[in-house]
Enzyme design. Structure first.
Site, PDB file in Angstrom:
ATOM      1  N   TYR A 142     -26.450  12.953   9.417  1.00 27.90           N
ATOM      2  CA  TYR A 142     -25.006  13.203   9.278  1.00 27.90           C
ATOM      3  C   TYR A 142     -24.261  11.955   8.815  1.00 27.90           C
ATOM      4  O   TYR A 142     -23.151  12.038   8.315  1.00 27.90           O
ATOM      5  CB  TYR A 142     -24.393  13.695  10.598  1.00 27.90           C
ATOM      6  CG  TYR A 142     -24.939  15.030  11.068  1.00 27.90           C
ATOM      7  CD1 TYR A 142     -25.714  15.821  10.241  1.00 27.90           C
ATOM      8  CD2 TYR A 142     -24.670  15.499  12.339  1.00 27.90           C
ATOM      9  CE1 TYR A 142     -26.219  17.033  10.669  1.00 27.90           C
ATOM     10  CE2 TYR A 142     -25.164  16.718  12.781  1.00 27.90           C
ATOM     11  CZ  TYR A 142     -25.951  17.470  11.929  1.00 27.90           C
ATOM     12  OH  TYR A 142     -26.453  18.665  12.358  1.00 27.90           O
ATOM     13  N   LYS A 191     -40.057  15.074  14.858  1.00 28.75           N
ATOM     14  CA  LYS A 191     -40.891  15.747  13.854  1.00 28.75           C
ATOM     15  C   LYS A 191     -41.820  14.673  13.288  1.00 28.75           C
ATOM     16  O   LYS A 191     -41.829  14.382  12.089  1.00 28.75           O
ATOM     17  CB  LYS A 191     -39.973  16.378  12.787  1.00 28.75           C
ATOM     18  CG  LYS A 191     -40.670  17.287  11.794  1.00 28.75           C
ATOM     19  CD  LYS A 191     -41.126  18.594  12.371  1.00 28.75           C
ATOM     20  CE  LYS A 191     -41.857  19.404  11.314  1.00 28.75           C
ATOM     21  NZ  LYS A 191     -42.648  20.513  11.878  1.00 28.75           N
ATOM     22  N   ASP A 223     -40.180  21.918  16.267  1.00 22.93           N
ATOM     23  CA  ASP A 223     -40.423  23.359  16.053  1.00 22.93           C
ATOM     24  C   ASP A 223     -40.997  23.977  17.329  1.00 22.93           C
ATOM     25  O   ASP A 223     -40.613  25.086  17.736  1.00 22.93           O
ATOM     26  CB  ASP A 223     -41.326  23.616  14.833  1.00 22.93           C
ATOM     27  CG  ASP A 223     -42.424  22.582  14.662  1.00 22.93           C
ATOM     28  OD1 ASP A 223     -42.418  21.564  15.396  1.00 22.93           O
ATOM     29  OD2 ASP A 223     -43.299  22.778  13.804  1.00 22.93           O
ATOM     30  N   ASP A 247     -28.184  19.022  17.448  1.00 25.34           N
ATOM     31  CA  ASP A 247     -27.134  19.978  17.089  1.00 25.34           C
ATOM     32  C   ASP A 247     -27.686  21.405  17.213  1.00 25.34           C
ATOM     33  O   ASP A 247     -27.067  22.295  17.810  1.00 25.34           O
ATOM     34  CB  ASP A 247     -26.698  19.694  15.634  1.00 25.34           C
ATOM     35  CG  ASP A 247     -25.430  20.419  15.247  1.00 25.34           C
ATOM     36  OD1 ASP A 247     -24.848  21.103  16.100  1.00 25.34           O
ATOM     37  OD2 ASP A 247     -25.027  20.311  14.075  1.00 25.34           O
ATOM     38  N   ASP A 251     -27.190  24.268  20.699  1.00 27.78           N
ATOM     39  CA  ASP A 251     -26.637  25.624  20.531  1.00 27.78           C
ATOM     40  C   ASP A 251     -27.618  26.675  21.049  1.00 27.78           C
ATOM     41  O   ASP A 251     -27.232  27.643  21.702  1.00 27.78           O
ATOM     42  CB  ASP A 251     -26.321  25.912  19.055  1.00 27.78           C
ATOM     43  CG  ASP A 251     -24.874  25.545  18.735  1.00 27.78           C
ATOM     44  OD1 ASP A 251     -24.278  24.814  19.538  1.00 27.78           O
ATOM     45  OD2 ASP A 251     -24.360  25.987  17.689  1.00 27.78           O
TER      46      ASP A 251
END
Ligand code: NAD
Length: 360
Positions: A142, A191, A223, A247, A251
């Site tokens: 970001y 990852k 994942d 992020d 959620d």
């Protein structure tokens, strides 16, 4: 203990839900012999109306001067047409930056009384859901370079995802400290089979973990983590991860616990001062009607007691009081179920405050 709390009620249901959290903090202060002093300041739409900016300098100064900050929510249709830099949300981004908050904590906790609100199967929920996602907030993709350029006659877009060792070290350190106030177990999510940033993340996280032998530590690929959150959430205590993975996972984690009105959050930087707020917005559709669920804000105040003031017994008392009123069948409209009693925002706050006062 004496503490100074800057209070940013904001817009919409913000003042209603924050008033109930203050009621609960006062019940804690009286019951456990503390003194909390509150200073209310403007942020968001109300600050635009009063001061012409969503984040007046005196609000920033009051937050930097306080021991901690409690926030309701900002925004609403009244300010939707304004240009981007004087929108209410700018106040939120601005205060996080001004306070140097790089760690965002979002608990995923399902009160057993609300098990039916979870989209997960009953046998999974029954094992318990009670973990915290610690998300790195001011680094990664970001904040890296973004560009779109023409290469050999077609557009190519690139987003750079930088992470420096010190950024990883400090967020994993936060996760370790949080874990010590919980069940002492940290899962670092990355990852590392694909990304260099993740390989560095894994190396630094391992180094920090070695300094905390009392905390059980493991790594998990993102994942797999996304799968495990819905398959076996009971295995997690504290999950720490970089900005974009966080992020997405926060959620996902909040979805499995049901009502949006119940979920608190905290943002922390260096030191103990933090910004505590529910994850929902200003809910203009129900503002001023005494219908809002104040529990997300009340549980945010409990996080403040635990993480900023190290008052873990008091934080436990607030959480126990919330569980108790849910056990009694009290529900605001958003979480109403058969056989329960519908109450308003104020009555819910009153009941939780009374449950705290009755605990001693
Ligand atoms: P929202 O979270 O405000 O509302 C979504 C839905 O959930 C609405 O139906 C609302 O009534 C309900 N809801 C939310 N909180 C509730 C509570 N405590 N009790 C009962 N019901 C609740 O999201 P939105 O409608 O997309 O946004 C409304 C405004 O809030 C917008 O201006 C948006 O920019 C702003 N917003 C602010 C924040 C923040 O301050 N952190 C976060 C998200 C949205």
């Amino acid at each position: 203990m004496r503490k100074r709390i800057t209070v940013l009620k904001g817009d919409g249901i913000g003042p209603e839900i924050v008033n109930e959290a203050l009621k609960v903090l006062e019940a804690v202060a009286e019951t456990y012999g503390h003194h909390f002093a509150y200073q209310c300041m403007d942020i968001g739409g109300i600050a635009i109306d009063q001061h012409g900016t969503p984040l007046p300098q005196e609000t920033i100064d009051a937050c930097l001067d306080a021991d901690s900050v409690l926030l309701g929510a900002v925004g609403g249709p009244k300010w939707d047409g304004l240009p981007g830099d004087i929108r209410p949300e700018k106040g939120l981004l601005g205060i996080r930056k001004a306070m140097g908050l790089y760690a965002n904590l979002r608990p995923a906790r399902l009160f057993p009384q609300l098990a039916d609100a979870s989209p997960l199967r009953r046998e999974i929920v029954e094992k318990g859901i009670d973990f915290v996602v610690v998300r790195e907030l001011i680094g990664g993709v970001y904040f890296g370079e973004h560009k779109t350029e023409e290469v050999d006659g077609e557009l190519v877009a690139t987003d750079v995802m930088p992470y420096a060792e010190h950024e990883i070290r400090r967020i994993v350190q936060v996760a370790m400290e949080i874990a010590k106030k919980r069940r002492s177990c940290v899962t670092s999510v990355d990852k590392a089979n694909v990304l260099d940033t993740s390989r560095l993340w894994r190396k630094v996280a391992g180094q920090v973990a070695a300094e905390h032998p009392d905390v059980a530590f493991s790594n998990m690929l993102v994942d797999n983590a996304a799968m495990q959150i819905v398959k076996n959430p009971a295995q997690f205590d504290v999950m720490v991860t970089e900005n974009m993975f966080g992020d997405i996972l926060t959620d996902e984690a909040s979805m499995i616990t049901g009502s949006i009105g119940m979920i608190p959050s905290a943002s922390l930087g260096d030191g103990t001062r933090g910004l505590y707020e529910p994850i929902h917005g200003s809910a203009p559709d129900i503002a001023g009607q005494d219908k809002a669920n104040p529990i997300g804000t009340i549980l945010s105040a409990a996080m403040m007691l635990r993480y900023s003031f190290d008052l873990c017994r008091e934080a436990d008392a607030v959480e126990a009081a919330v569980a108790q009123v849910l056990d009694q069948g009290l529900r605001t409209a958003d979480s109403m179920a058969d056989g329960c009693t519908l109450v308003g925002c104020r009555a819910m706050g009153d009941a939780i405050a009374a449950a705290i006062s009755a605990q001693t």
